[in-house]
Design a protein around this motif. Structure first.
Motif, mmCIF file in Angstrom:
data_model
loop_
_atom_site.group_PDB
_atom_site.id
_atom_site.type_symbol
_atom_site.label_atom_id
_atom_site.label_comp_id
_atom_site.label_asym_id
_atom_site.label_seq_id
_atom_site.Cartn_x
_atom_site.Cartn_y
_atom_site.Cartn_z
ATOM 1 N N PRO A 126 59.546 -22.463 111.839
ATOM 2 C CA PRO A 126 58.594 -23.480 112.068
ATOM 3 C C PRO A 126 57.520 -22.678 112.804
ATOM 4 C CG PRO A 126 60.224 -23.541 113.934
ATOM 5 C CD PRO A 126 60.920 -22.472 112.736
ATOM 6 N N ASN A 127 56.231 -23.603 112.661
ATOM 7 C CA ASN A 127 54.908 -23.268 113.265
ATOM 8 C C ASN A 127 55.064 -22.690 114.645
ATOM 9 O OD1 ASN A 127 53.422 -23.274 110.878
ATOM 10 N ND2 ASN A 127 52.623 -25.514 111.259
ATOM 11 N N LEU A 128 55.868 -23.468 115.498
ATOM 12 C CA LEU A 128 55.897 -23.248 116.967
ATOM 13 C C LEU A 128 56.391 -21.830 117.326
ATOM 14 C CD1 LEU A 128 55.696 -24.430 119.643
ATOM 15 C CD2 LEU A 128 58.197 -25.061 119.596
ATOM 16 N N VAL A 129 57.556 -21.322 116.316
ATOM 17 C CA VAL A 129 58.179 -20.134 116.554
ATOM 18 C C VAL A 129 57.237 -19.042 116.086
ATOM 19 C CG1 VAL A 129 60.084 -18.604 115.818
ATOM 20 C CG2 VAL A 129 60.467 -21.021 116.715
ATOM 21 N N TYR A 130 56.433 -19.150 114.775
ATOM 22 C CA TYR A 130 55.887 -18.346 114.059
ATOM 23 C C TYR A 130 54.663 -18.145 114.818
ATOM 24 C CZ TYR A 130 52.989 -16.084 110.679
ATOM 25 O OH TYR A 130 52.188 -15.284 109.957
ATOM 26 N N ASN A 131 54.047 -19.029 115.190
ATOM 27 C CA ASN A 131 52.516 -18.775 115.867
ATOM 28 C C ASN A 131 52.629 -17.929 117.169
ATOM 29 O OD1 ASN A 131 51.727 -20.558 113.718
ATOM 30 N ND2 ASN A 131 50.966 -21.938 114.958
ATOM 31 N N SER A 132 53.765 -18.378 117.701
ATOM 32 C CA SER A 132 53.943 -17.429 119.062
ATOM 33 C C SER A 132 54.136 -16.088 118.600
ATOM 34 C CB SER A 132 54.954 -18.015 119.727
ATOM 35 O OG SER A 132 55.409 -17.276 120.876
ATOM 36 N N GLY A 133 55.102 -15.779 117.678
ATOM 37 C CA GLY A 133 55.450 -14.485 117.528
ATOM 38 C C GLY A 133 54.145 -13.625 116.920
ATOM 39 N N ARG A 134 53.474 -14.341 116.033
ATOM 40 C CA ARG A 134 52.246 -13.841 115.434
ATOM 41 C C ARG A 134 51.165 -13.419 116.347
ATOM 42 N NH1 ARG A 134 50.527 -10.712 111.126
ATOM 43 N NH2 ARG A 134 48.417 -11.427 110.573
ATOM 44 N N LYS A 135 50.939 -14.289 117.408
ATOM 45 C CA LYS A 135 50.032 -14.290 118.406
ATOM 46 C C LYS A 135 50.287 -12.959 118.993
ATOM 47 C CE LYS A 135 47.913 -18.774 119.280
ATOM 48 N NZ LYS A 135 48.073 -19.757 120.263
ATOM 49 N N LYS A 136 51.377 -12.849 119.327
ATOM 50 C CA LYS A 136 51.887 -11.632 120.154
ATOM 51 C C LYS A 136 51.755 -10.382 119.526
ATOM 52 C CE LYS A 136 55.868 -9.883 122.788
ATOM 53 N NZ LYS A 136 57.441 -10.037 123.177
ATOM 54 N N ALA A 137 52.041 -10.338 118.142
ATOM 55 C CA ALA A 137 51.762 -9.306 117.463
ATOM 56 C C ALA A 137 50.519 -8.665 117.170
ATOM 57 C CB ALA A 137 52.267 -9.284 115.939
ATOM 58 N N LEU A 138 49.439 -9.772 117.167
ATOM 59 C CA LEU A 138 48.184 -9.700 116.988
ATOM 60 C C LEU A 138 47.262 -9.257 118.364
ATOM 61 C CD1 LEU A 138 46.955 -12.848 114.783
ATOM 62 C CD2 LEU A 138 47.227 -10.364 114.022
ATOM 63 N N GLN A 139 47.793 -9.735 119.155
ATOM 64 C CA GLN A 139 47.403 -9.508 120.637
ATOM 65 C C GLN A 139 47.776 -7.992 121.007
ATOM 66 O OE1 GLN A 139 48.735 -12.653 122.962
ATOM 67 N NE2 GLN A 139 46.997 -13.905 122.626
ATOM 68 N N HIS A 140 48.673 -7.488 120.663
ATOM 69 C CA HIS A 140 49.020 -6.123 120.803
ATOM 70 C C HIS A 140 48.027 -5.128 120.052
ATOM 71 C CE1 HIS A 140 51.562 -2.365 120.793
ATOM 72 N NE2 HIS A 140 51.253 -2.403 119.526
ATOM 73 N N PHE A 141 47.746 -5.626 118.994
ATOM 74 C CA PHE A 141 46.790 -4.644 118.241
ATOM 75 C C PHE A 141 45.416 -4.694 119.213
ATOM 76 C CE2 PHE A 141 48.981 -5.445 114.222
ATOM 77 C CZ PHE A 141 49.326 -4.202 114.164
ATOM 78 N N LEU A 142 44.900 -5.768 119.735
ATOM 79 C CA LEU A 142 43.785 -5.892 120.471
ATOM 80 C C LEU A 142 43.747 -5.093 121.717
ATOM 81 C CD1 LEU A 142 42.579 -9.641 119.727
ATOM 82 C CD2 LEU A 142 41.976 -7.573 118.683
ATOM 83 N N THR A 143 44.936 -4.835 122.099
ATOM 84 C CA THR A 143 45.160 -4.344 123.667
ATOM 85 C C THR A 143 45.203 -2.636 123.212
ATOM 86 O OG1 THR A 143 47.701 -4.273 123.349
ATOM 87 C CG2 THR A 143 46.663 -6.007 124.820
ATOM 88 N N MET A 144 45.177 -2.057 122.177
ATOM 89 C CA MET A 144 45.193 -0.865 121.741
ATOM 90 C C MET A 144 43.940 -0.286 122.103
ATOM 91 S SD MET A 144 47.464 -1.128 118.148
ATOM 92 C CE MET A 144 47.697 0.656 117.919
ATOM 93 N N GLU A 145 43.867 0.941 122.288
ATOM 94 C CA GLU A 145 42.570 1.514 122.717
ATOM 95 C C GLU A 145 41.990 1.694 121.089
ATOM 96 O OE1 GLU A 145 40.380 5.663 124.395
ATOM 97 O OE2 GLU A 145 42.616 5.102 124.749
ATOM 98 N N ASN A 146 42.652 2.173 120.149
ATOM 99 C CA ASN A 146 42.236 2.368 118.774
ATOM 100 C C ASN A 146 43.369 1.772 118.048
ATOM 101 O OD1 ASN A 146 39.888 3.602 119.584
ATOM 102 N ND2 ASN A 146 41.035 5.492 119.342
ATOM 103 N N ILE A 147 42.704 0.798 117.015
ATOM 104 C CA ILE A 147 43.993 0.286 115.972
ATOM 105 C C ILE A 147 44.043 1.308 115.058
ATOM 106 C CG2 ILE A 147 44.389 -1.456 114.084
ATOM 107 C CD1 ILE A 147 42.436 -3.389 115.683
#
Length: 204
Positions: free
Chosen positions: A158-179
């Protein structure tokens, strides 16, 4: 093009055309599964498109090609060991083909590297994992289709579960010095990738 590339690769180590064709059919069957929407043959085509221009920068092109064809050969959105299973299949098939041990070992390691996309001491591995992430830096229209296809692969959630996991994965990329770890892919995709990721986060 993919089929010819794969069969030409296998021809470097196997004269058994019938077996080589069976291995291609296996690849095709995996990547055309109805459950797949992003991890498809089109994804492999994009990887080949991204890597071919820098072929001269890559130490072992054959290793990269084996990695390309097998890195998502086993894929299920319900499992967390896809990379390990894909690496095991590659290892098994390459041994059956009598591929040199160095290529087998390096391919196995490269497939496992796609699990975290961390910086590697091996430049070829960095080129491959960067290419694997190149979709992140495409034009917004292409990126939009990408994240919609990823959502389809996780349709059971469901969106509630997916969106939370997807956001976490995407934010991980943004915290990287270089993707992107290589200068070539960094210059080509880093800026657009960060904009795309931020935009998707805002839409979730």
């Amino acid at each position: 093009m993919l089929k010819n590339t794969f069969l030409n690769l296998l021809a470097t180590c196997s004269n058994d055309n019938s077996f080589n064709i069976l291995l291609w059919q296996e690849i095709e069957e995996h990547y055309t599964s109805k459950k797949r929407h992003y991890h498809t043959l089109e994804h492999l085509e994009n990887l080949l498109f991204q890597l071919t221009p820098i072929r001269t920068k890559i130490s072992s092109w054959n290793t990269i090609l084996f990695t390309l064809f097998y890195h998502d050969s086993i894929y299920s959105s319900l499992k967390s060991n896809n990379e390990e299973k894909s690496a095991e299949l590659a290892y098994k098939r390459m041994n059956q083909l009598s591929v040199p041990k160095e290529i087998i070992d390096n391919c196995y390691a490269q497939i496992l590297a796609t699990k975290s996309h961390k910086n590697s001491e091996d430049l070829d591995t960095n080129y491959f994992t960067d290419a694997d992430l190149s979709i992140l830096g495409q034009d917004w229209e292409v990126y939009t289709q990408y994240y919609k296809n990823v959502r389809k692969e996780y349709a059971l959630y469901p969106n509630l579960v997916y969106n939370s996991g997807r956001k976490k994965a995407l934010q991980h990329f943004l915290t990287m010095e270089n993707i992107f770890k290589t200068e070539y892919f960094y210059q080509k995709f880093e800026e657009t990738a960060r904009k795309n990721i931020q935009r998707e986060i805002e839409l979730l």
